[in-house]
Design an enzyme around this catalytic site. Structure first.
Site, PDB file in Angstrom:
ATOM      1  N   LYS A  93       0.544  -0.667  -0.278  1.00  0.00           N
ATOM      2  CA  LYS A  93      -0.167   0.077  -0.606  1.00  0.00           C
ATOM      3  C   LYS A  93       0.884   1.506  -0.091  1.00  0.00           C
ATOM      4  O   LYS A  93       0.286   2.488  -0.836  1.00  0.00           O
ATOM      5  CB  LYS A  93      -0.911   0.072   1.149  1.00  0.00           C
ATOM      6  CG  LYS A  93      -2.007   0.927   1.100  1.00  0.00           C
ATOM      7  CD  LYS A  93      -2.730   1.233   2.498  1.00  0.00           C
ATOM      8  CE  LYS A  93      -4.304   0.131   2.597  1.00  0.00           C
ATOM      9  NZ  LYS A  93      -4.662   0.136   3.584  1.00  0.00           N
ATOM     10  N   LYS A 105       3.481  -3.228  11.180  1.00  0.00           N
ATOM     11  CA  LYS A 105       1.803  -3.429  11.630  1.00  0.00           C
ATOM     12  C   LYS A 105       2.247  -4.026  13.184  1.00  0.00           C
ATOM     13  O   LYS A 105       3.353  -4.145  13.420  1.00  0.00           O
ATOM     14  CB  LYS A 105       1.023  -4.624  11.326  1.00  0.00           C
ATOM     15  CG  LYS A 105      -0.593  -4.217  11.448  1.00  0.00           C
ATOM     16  CD  LYS A 105      -0.785  -3.325  10.564  1.00  0.00           C
ATOM     17  CE  LYS A 105      -2.176  -2.175  10.323  1.00  0.00           C
ATOM     18  NZ  LYS A 105      -2.453  -1.403   9.381  1.00  0.00           N
ATOM     19  N   THR A 190      -8.945   9.153   5.033  1.00  0.00           N
ATOM     20  CA  THR A 190      -9.314   7.693   4.077  1.00  0.00           C
ATOM     21  C   THR A 190     -10.602   8.261   3.288  1.00  0.00           C
ATOM     22  O   THR A 190     -11.141   7.844   1.340  1.00  0.00           O
ATOM     23  CB  THR A 190      -9.406   7.298   4.324  1.00  0.00           C
ATOM     24  OG1 THR A 190      -8.743   6.083   5.394  1.00  0.00           O
ATOM     25  CG2 THR A 190      -9.719   5.292   4.152  1.00  0.00           C
TER      26      THR A 190
HETATM   27  P1  NAD Z   1     -16.328   2.294  11.406  1.00  0.00           P
HETATM   28  O1  NAD Z   1     -16.142   1.351  12.786  1.00  0.00           O
HETATM   29  O2  NAD Z   1     -16.105   3.633  11.820  1.00  0.00           O
HETATM   30  O3  NAD Z   1     -17.041   2.029  10.727  1.00  0.00           O
HETATM   31  C1  NAD Z   1     -17.719   1.365   9.858  1.00  0.00           C
HETATM   32  C2  NAD Z   1     -19.131   0.995   9.788  1.00  0.00           C
HETATM   33  O4  NAD Z   1     -19.443  -0.170   9.069  1.00  0.00           O
HETATM   34  C3  NAD Z   1     -20.330   1.051  10.724  1.00  0.00           C
HETATM   35  O5  NAD Z   1     -20.809   2.156   9.555  1.00  0.00           O
HETATM   36  C4  NAD Z   1     -20.657   0.039  10.956  1.00  0.00           C
HETATM   37  O6  NAD Z   1     -22.102   0.548  11.081  1.00  0.00           O
HETATM   38  C5  NAD Z   1     -21.370  -0.584   9.601  1.00  0.00           C
HETATM   39  N1  NAD Z   1     -21.073  -1.728   9.922  1.00  0.00           N
HETATM   40  C6  NAD Z   1     -20.399  -2.445  11.018  1.00  0.00           C
HETATM   41  N2  NAD Z   1     -21.133  -4.051  10.356  1.00  0.00           N
HETATM   42  C7  NAD Z   1     -21.722  -4.035   9.323  1.00  0.00           C
HETATM   43  C8  NAD Z   1     -22.654  -5.183   8.445  1.00  0.00           C
HETATM   44  N3  NAD Z   1     -22.050  -6.147   9.369  1.00  0.00           N
HETATM   45  N4  NAD Z   1     -23.029  -4.361   7.703  1.00  0.00           N
HETATM   46  C9  NAD Z   1     -23.111  -3.324   7.318  1.00  0.00           C
HETATM   47  N5  NAD Z   1     -22.946  -2.330   7.738  1.00  0.00           N
HETATM   48  C10 NAD Z   1     -21.322  -2.613   8.747  1.00  0.00           C
HETATM   49  O7  NAD Z   1     -14.938   1.875  10.462  1.00  0.00           O
HETATM   50  P2  NAD Z   1     -14.204   2.888   9.708  1.00  0.00           P
HETATM   51  O8  NAD Z   1     -12.578   2.870  10.040  1.00  0.00           O
HETATM   52  O9  NAD Z   1     -14.763   3.571   8.515  1.00  0.00           O
HETATM   53  O10 NAD Z   1     -13.649   1.360   8.649  1.00  0.00           O
HETATM   54  C11 NAD Z   1     -14.032   0.947   7.272  1.00  0.00           C
HETATM   55  C12 NAD Z   1     -13.579  -0.664   6.950  1.00  0.00           C
HETATM   56  O11 NAD Z   1     -12.458   0.900   6.192  1.00  0.00           O
HETATM   57  C13 NAD Z   1     -13.271  -1.171   7.326  1.00  0.00           C
HETATM   58  O12 NAD Z   1     -12.727  -2.480   6.763  1.00  0.00           O
HETATM   59  C14 NAD Z   1     -11.546  -0.366   7.535  1.00  0.00           C
HETATM   60  O13 NAD Z   1     -10.371  -1.807   7.635  1.00  0.00           O
HETATM   61  C15 NAD Z   1     -10.861   0.061   6.124  1.00  0.00           C
HETATM   62  N6  NAD Z   1     -10.063   1.064   6.703  1.00  0.00           N
HETATM   63  C16 NAD Z   1     -10.647   2.063   7.162  1.00  0.00           C
HETATM   64  C17 NAD Z   1      -9.353   2.757   7.129  1.00  0.00           C
HETATM   65  C18 NAD Z   1      -9.779   4.207   8.721  1.00  0.00           C
HETATM   66  O14 NAD Z   1      -8.556   5.473   8.509  1.00  0.00           O
HETATM   67  N7  NAD Z   1      -9.994   4.289   9.584  1.00  0.00           N
HETATM   68  C19 NAD Z   1      -8.255   3.119   7.083  1.00  0.00           C
HETATM   69  C20 NAD Z   1      -7.920   2.078   5.848  1.00  0.00           C
HETATM   70  C21 NAD Z   1      -9.134   0.757   5.580  1.00  0.00           C
END
Ligand code: NAD
Length: 415
Positions: A93, A105, A190
């Site tokens: 990445k 990590k 992100t």
């Molecule tokens: P978060 O916990 O802030 O939000 C997750 C969202 O997904 C919430 O709205 C939740 O209600 C929803 N959700 C959870 N389970 C669900 C289900 N079964 N069905 C439908 N919706 C569901 O998490 P985030 O930080 O927004 O991360 C989301 C994804 O992005 C993850 O895969 C994470 O690894 C990836 N990611 C995040 C970042 C970051 O900067 N936060 C960076 C790279 C990748």
């Protein structure tokens, strides 16, 4: 038969991409190992006076491109194997996004939700003392990830400086609070990259972004920012969901109003002027773009054939399984891979380090402008390669990244 672990799958990805990249066998062998794997067990005093021992890790996959960059996860089910896989993905990445850093990590096996603030702070400080031989602004600058936040990152940086006789060194830890060296652009980072992914895909494919309809799964840190920024560029959010359920409106959903609703009620269902739909219907919604921004493995062999969107942008990590990705591609669905689409966090953490190293702090706009330049370059390199070599965007991203890492390994004279 032993169950395949995350590290097994990461190695499979690597081998497949290495073949197309024509990677030197010695480089492949090097990337199938980790340069440093560090484990520390450390005591933390609990509020009730008892002493608990925690296990933490810090993994350096490969530092050919620069100091190690990657997040810290606090999670009860964290495993060494997951971290080994995630650190390889971070190498890829960082390389594809033009971040001059290697992949790493780290994490602690713990449930941060079950700890008081005071216990969490003692844990952060003990973890930093535990992994101290592995980190530093010029060696490895850990960022936030699952279970960590600007609060934990700030405590970690303070502990690091206290360990070094208060020597000012904010570049050693990223994801801190803004007032002590954190980035103005971190919160939206992100989501900003996901918006750029939609915008650049429209440009590359000759689409008018203001005519596009978008379905998004997830309204957390990534989805809530991505949906608002995409809406602000003129595209129409027509379906959106969270863990509690999903909603749809063909005339458009205003994600700013939805954000206020979620702030008040804690969930998407119940938002006015939209009909309730199931999460399965959300993923199969008839829209131009589908953006899974919640979890991994949500588009699988079982539901890939139901997807009606023409373009899928992987905002979450690994939301489309490899077999499902092949099924989407067979249906002529264009897939923007996670390592490109969600690279905003790592790129903006790198820019945070640059600012901390020179004590020169930039506005959110300035950070975003720099990231945008890096993103457009990365996107167009991947898009061109995918087109010219007739391979998927995911494979093109891996191949580009591996070639950059290989070049650095050769230039350093390691092989
Ligand atoms: P978060 O916990 O802030 O939000 C997750 C969202 O997904 C919430 O709205 C939740 O209600 C929803 N959700 C959870 N389970 C669900 C289900 N079964 N069905 C439908 N919706 C569901 O998490 P985030 O930080 O927004 O991360 C989301 C994804 O992005 C993850 O895969 C994470 O690894 C990836 N990611 C995040 C970042 C970051 O900067 N936060 C960076 C790279 C990748």
């Amino acid at each position: 038969m032993a169950v395949a672990t995350a590290w097994d799958s990461a190695q499979e990805n690597l081998e497949e991409a290495a073949k197309i990249a024509g990677l030197h066998p010695d480089v492949l062998a090097m990337l199938k190992t980790h340069q440093r794997v560090f484990m520390a067990t450390f005591p933390v005093r609990m509020d009730d006076g008892s002493l608990r021992f925690f296990t933490g890790y810090r993994i350096h996959h490969n530092h050919a491109l620069g100091p190690i960059r990657g997040g810290t996860r606090f999670h009860p089910e964290e495993t060494l194997d997951d971290m080994k896989a995630l650190s390889l993905w971070m190498s890829v990445k960082n390389a594809i996004n033009g971040v001059p850093a290697g992949g790493g990590k780290g994490g602690v096996i713990c449930d941060p939700g079950a700890l008081s603030d005071a216990e969490l702070q003692r844990l952060c400080r003990a973890y930093i003392r535990g992994i101290a031989p592995m980190i530093g602004a010029q060696v490895d600058f850990p960022g936030a990830d699952v279970g960590t936040s600007s609060k934990t990152q700030s405590w970690m940086m303070d502990e690091w400086e206290q360990m070094h006789a208060m020597r000012h060194d904010p570049a050693a830890i990223s994801g801190k609070e803004i007032g002590i060296g954190g980035s103005e652009a971190r919160a939206a980072a992100t989501g900003y990259g996901v918006m750029l992914s939609v915008r650049e895909t429209c440009k590359a494919r000759g689409l008018d972004m203001t005519q596009q309809t978008i379905a998004i799964q997830g309204f957390g840190k990534v989805g809530s920012w991505a949906s608002r920024l995409i809406h602000d560029q003129g595209a129409k959010i027509v379906a959106i969901g969270d863990v509690y359920g999903a909603i749809a409106n063909r005339d458009g959903i205003n994600p700013h109003e939805l954000f206020d609703h979620v702030e008040k009620t804690g969930k998407i269902p119940g938002f006015a002027n939209a009909e309730a739909i199931s999460n399965a219907e959300l993923l199969a919604f008839d829209s131009d773009f589908l953006i899974p921004a919640a979890l991994q493995n949500v588009i699988t062999e079982e539901n890939a054939n139901d997807v009606k969107a023409k373009i899928v942008v992987e905002a979450a990590n690994g939301p489309v399984t490899p077999k499902a990705a092949n099924m989407l591609i067979a249906k002529d669905i264009f897939l923007v891979p996670d390592i490109l689409a969600n690279g905003g966090g790592t790129t903006i953490a790198h820019l945070e380090r640059v600012q901390c190293l020179c004590d020169d702090f930039w506005s959110e706009d300035e950070v975003n402008k720099r990231y945008e330049g890096m993103f457009i370059k990365a996107y167009s390199e991947v898009y061109q390669m995918a087109k010219e070599e007739k391979i998927t965007m995911r494979m093109a991203a891996w191949v580009q990244a591996l070639r950059k890492i290989e070049r650095a390994i050769i230039d350093r004279g390691w092989i």
